[in-house]
Enzyme design. Sequence first.
Site, mmCIF file in Angstrom:
data_model
loop_
_atom_site.group_PDB
_atom_site.id
_atom_site.type_symbol
_atom_site.label_atom_id
_atom_site.label_comp_id
_atom_site.label_asym_id
_atom_site.label_seq_id
_atom_site.Cartn_x
_atom_site.Cartn_y
_atom_site.Cartn_z
ATOM 1 N N TYR A 68 -8.396 -70.308 33.439
ATOM 2 C CA TYR A 68 -9.694 -70.608 34.053
ATOM 3 C C TYR A 68 -9.700 -70.256 35.526
ATOM 4 O O TYR A 68 -10.747 -69.945 36.091
ATOM 5 C CB TYR A 68 -10.060 -72.081 33.835
ATOM 6 N N ASP B 105 -15.162 -68.120 59.985
ATOM 7 C CA ASP B 105 -13.905 -67.642 59.426
ATOM 8 C C ASP B 105 -13.448 -68.672 58.409
ATOM 9 O O ASP B 105 -14.160 -69.629 58.122
ATOM 10 C CB ASP B 105 -12.845 -67.470 60.532
ATOM 11 N N SER C 288 1.867 -68.933 48.015
ATOM 12 C CA SER C 288 0.714 -68.203 48.516
ATOM 13 C C SER C 288 -0.578 -68.737 47.905
ATOM 14 O O SER C 288 -1.565 -68.983 48.605
ATOM 15 C CB SER C 288 0.884 -66.711 48.205
ATOM 16 N N SER C 289 -0.564 -68.948 46.592
ATOM 17 C CA SER C 289 -1.773 -69.426 45.907
ATOM 18 C C SER C 289 -2.162 -70.819 46.373
ATOM 19 O O SER C 289 -3.341 -71.095 46.603
ATOM 20 C CB SER C 289 -1.544 -69.487 44.400
ATOM 21 N N HIS D 184 3.948 -55.931 32.880
ATOM 22 C CA HIS D 184 2.501 -55.689 32.843
ATOM 23 C C HIS D 184 1.749 -57.004 32.973
ATOM 24 O O HIS D 184 0.847 -57.145 33.797
ATOM 25 C CB HIS D 184 2.120 -54.974 31.545
ATOM 26 N N TRP E 71 5.319 -62.487 29.488
ATOM 27 C CA TRP E 71 4.842 -63.100 30.736
ATOM 28 C C TRP E 71 4.869 -64.625 30.655
ATOM 29 O O TRP E 71 4.798 -65.301 31.676
ATOM 30 C CB TRP E 71 3.441 -62.610 31.080
ATOM 31 N N HIS F 15 -2.905 -75.899 22.515
ATOM 32 C CA HIS F 15 -3.456 -74.957 21.523
ATOM 33 C C HIS F 15 -2.687 -73.635 21.536
ATOM 34 O O HIS F 15 -2.871 -72.811 20.656
ATOM 35 C CB HIS F 15 -4.960 -74.737 21.721
ATOM 36 N N HIS F 16 -1.823 -73.461 22.528
ATOM 37 C CA HIS F 16 -0.952 -72.283 22.529
ATOM 38 C C HIS F 16 0.303 -72.525 21.696
ATOM 39 O O HIS F 16 1.133 -71.640 21.559
ATOM 40 C CB HIS F 16 -0.538 -71.933 23.966
ATOM 41 N N LYS G 56 -23.249 -72.088 30.012
ATOM 42 C CA LYS G 56 -23.246 -70.999 30.988
ATOM 43 C C LYS G 56 -23.880 -69.736 30.410
ATOM 44 O O LYS G 56 -24.758 -69.118 31.020
ATOM 45 C CB LYS G 56 -21.815 -70.700 31.437
ATOM 46 N N SER H 209 -23.009 -65.273 38.126
ATOM 47 C CA SER H 209 -24.141 -66.158 38.389
ATOM 48 C C SER H 209 -24.849 -65.800 39.690
ATOM 49 O O SER H 209 -25.964 -66.261 39.929
ATOM 50 C CB SER H 209 -23.683 -67.616 38.454
ATOM 51 N N THR I 262 -19.147 -73.877 28.178
ATOM 52 C CA THR I 262 -19.172 -72.418 28.256
ATOM 53 C C THR I 262 -20.457 -71.881 27.646
ATOM 54 O O THR I 262 -21.076 -70.951 28.178
ATOM 55 C CB THR I 262 -17.956 -71.820 27.531
ATOM 56 N N ARG J 48 2.568 -59.218 17.921
ATOM 57 C CA ARG J 48 2.538 -58.693 19.285
ATOM 58 C C ARG J 48 3.973 -58.511 19.778
ATOM 59 O O ARG J 48 4.927 -58.953 19.127
ATOM 60 C CB ARG J 48 1.767 -59.626 20.213
ATOM 61 N N HIS K 122 -2.880 -72.982 30.792
ATOM 62 C CA HIS K 122 -4.281 -72.967 30.389
ATOM 63 C C HIS K 122 -5.234 -73.076 31.570
ATOM 64 O O HIS K 122 -6.138 -72.263 31.693
ATOM 65 C CB HIS K 122 -4.618 -73.977 29.305
ATOM 66 N N GLU L 148 -4.621 -71.995 34.312
ATOM 67 C CA GLU L 148 -4.467 -70.679 34.940
ATOM 68 C C GLU L 148 -5.487 -69.674 34.405
ATOM 69 O O GLU L 148 -6.046 -68.886 35.169
ATOM 70 C CB GLU L 148 -3.037 -70.170 34.724
HETATM 71 CU CU LIG Z 1 -5.324 -71.957 26.577
#
Ligand SMILES: [Cu+2]
Lengths: 287, 544
Positions: free
Chosen positions: B272, B120, B184-185, B91, B156, B317-318, B346, B283, B343, B465, B268, B270
């Site tokens: 964002y 293009d 690809s990315s 998932h 994941w 922080h993870h 924003k 926006s 943030t 979890r 991290h 990722e």
């Molecule tokens: Cu993070």
Amino acid sequence: MSGGSYYVPASSKWPILACIGLGAMMLGTGLVLVYGRAGMPVMLVGLAGIVLVMALWFRDVVLESRQGLYDNQMDRSFRWGMGWFIFSEVMFFAAFFGTLFYVRTFALPWLDGEGAKGVAALLWPDFNASWPLLEPPGDNVQGPSATLSPWHLPLVNTLILVGSSITLTVAHEGLKEGHRRVVRHWLGLTVLLGICFIAIQGVEYREAYLHYGITLQAGIYGATFFLLTGFHGAHVIIGSVILMVMLVRVYRGHFAPDNQFGFEAAAWYWHFVDVVWIGLFLFVYVF
Amino acid sequence: MASHLPPGSSAQSHQLETAGTVSDTHYAGPKGLMRWLLTTNHKEIGTLYLLFSLSMFFIGGLFAMVVRAELFQPGLQLIQPEFFNQMTTMHGLIMVFGAVMPAFVGLANWMIPLQIGAPDMALPRLNNFSFWLLPVAFTMLLATLFMPGGAPNFGWTFYAPLSTTYAPPSTTFFIFSLHMAGISSILGAINIIATILNLRTPGMRMMDMPLFVWTWLITAFLLIAVMPVLAGVITMMLLDIHFGTSFFNAAGGGDPVLFQHLFWFFGHPEVYIMILPAFGIVSVILPTFARKPLFGYASMVYATAAIAILSFLVWAHHMFVVGLPLAAELFFMYSTMLISVPTGVKVFNWITTLFRGSLTFEPPMLFALAFVVLFTIGGFSGLMLAISPADFQYHDTYFVVAHFHYVLVPGAVFAIMAAVYYWLPKWTGHYPHLRLSQWHFWLSVIGVNLTFFPMHFAGLAGMPRRIPDYALQFADFNMVTSIGGFLFGLSQLLFVLVVVLCIRGGNKAPAKAWEGAEDLEWTVASPAPLHTFETPPDFTPHRH
Ligand SMILES: [Cu+2]
């Protein structure tokens, strides 16, 4: 933004074939690794496919360039594209250098009981941290018997690669001024130096495996050694192939002082590979 | 909807007349399936990306439904723990790499050339390659479900040594599929950067670009910076699994924690990558339906850049409970909290954009407004998690699950839906069915909050979890969550219905489909012709 109208290339069959080739190669490699030899044909067909498709795809691009279809804008797009591609390669190697620094600065001292996180020392109380790590903590991991001297083959290779960057620059200057003989000689010399580098690296790997016990399985020293030098070596091989293609193109009379991005991109790539080697020489071999 | 045309349109109609003289060769392309396999057209590739993302959204959603069905009640009902772990893992992987990221790339493909007046993408054939790698990669990933030992089952985040020493054999194929998705990315991001930097219409400076373009420029930079690190770390996994290296094995002098450092250095930024384009979409949409220019355009740009730069300095922080030195705990706590400053800028700007605007509540606006409110909830729970000592309690509980689902579902996914509703008239020439869109919105909002809000409480009360069974005191929260999940999942069928109906017909949309819309895409016809802006359009910067 000159001219007022943009060039948009026509659709092409190469990208989709490249996807199929790459997919087959990845699938085949996975099959070989997990299930053994049965996957070999898929892997080889995929590999051949992707190499062939890339060759044909680049051939088309070269032909279009020769036909004068590309304007300055397309040229700039290629430049941005190549520049950012090299940046992505820098980050790829950054991950491996980061690994090396982390292991040397944090992981091994902590395993030895140093600092507030030294409780890891309880795992292997007799372990002594050192670099190069000749005696890994676990009993089931056999470390290397000795390490390679940086002042022998690695130094020779450093001189070769730095020298090749200089010869390539001379060739490039020759191209800019339209001296085709200069380009042919100095570019040819660069390719030769690249091949020498790879050959010497091969000799060094042989020594490492046979005489020093430096193998992929020899704990973290062998792992980081082959990770960094191996991926770098692969890049030297790719770079040499690119330069060989450029040499062929020079012999065929391609490039003009104002139309030589292919050559420049190859040069950027080669210099990048050179810079990575300097980092390797310093942090894998010397320090 | 008012249908008067904005200033740029005269140049556009002139350009359409002369379009035939530009080139005749690339109009006669292949037909049928080959057209889609070989296409180099940014609109067709954008459509392919979006359709791919939608199908992955449903496959990943199906896995989530299996998870929620099992967690509906305590005890093991439907599936075994091993399969449960495969479902949570797949998932996450499918949603992150298969649904959210390709959806944003699809939107970028469709809209960036239209918003900057380019014909293009800069490298159209590379664009085709980037897209078609994805079906190959995800076919391989989904195939792992049918392999001996089952699909990846380590979450994941695939922490070593769970993903190396103790992993199922299919992990090798998972690694290769992720390599392809990564290639690809990276290539997609290179293409987007080259397009934005090089193909803007003359007169459009960087600070004139719509924010969707700006946020994507910065996102593309993040992609190029961190996807190679992911490639590196999965390569090291592969070596550990098959070649006996000991990168993540302490017995050889390596360190399993090293895996986490490398993974989160990618991971991290990722998150964002999955939210900055959403910021851009919101926006663009809020000013349109507030009929006011975006408040603080420049500060929005700088805030986005600040978030991107800070995202490289917060990864641990993870890992607060993994045993970091105190200095690292403090550094990563404060650097993480620092991100709430840009943030906050924003969110402040969005709200100020709405202030005294003449608001209307068309479907894109509904989703964008829900984004602002619900994403902010996810932001606040992120701030709670950033407090290192508090994280010792929250870590690996459902509170974390609640947090990142708030930023990813009513955050990223709602922004994608807002974008789809916003640009559907441009893509299809029809407005989406209003009633059905509203039903879709309200059911989604209710479903999403019913699903994820109770997770906060379950998590604070200590529910871990990634477990298929739980203690009895969590039963009520989980039942509510499961009901909400089914509601949210089912209401997405409505979304498909709206999109299909919109493609087939509906109220005709003019070139400028929304009264307050300002950007260049609204100067071309609806539906946008296959080839647009073959000569650069005139552009007059409007009020920022
Ligand atoms: Cu993070």
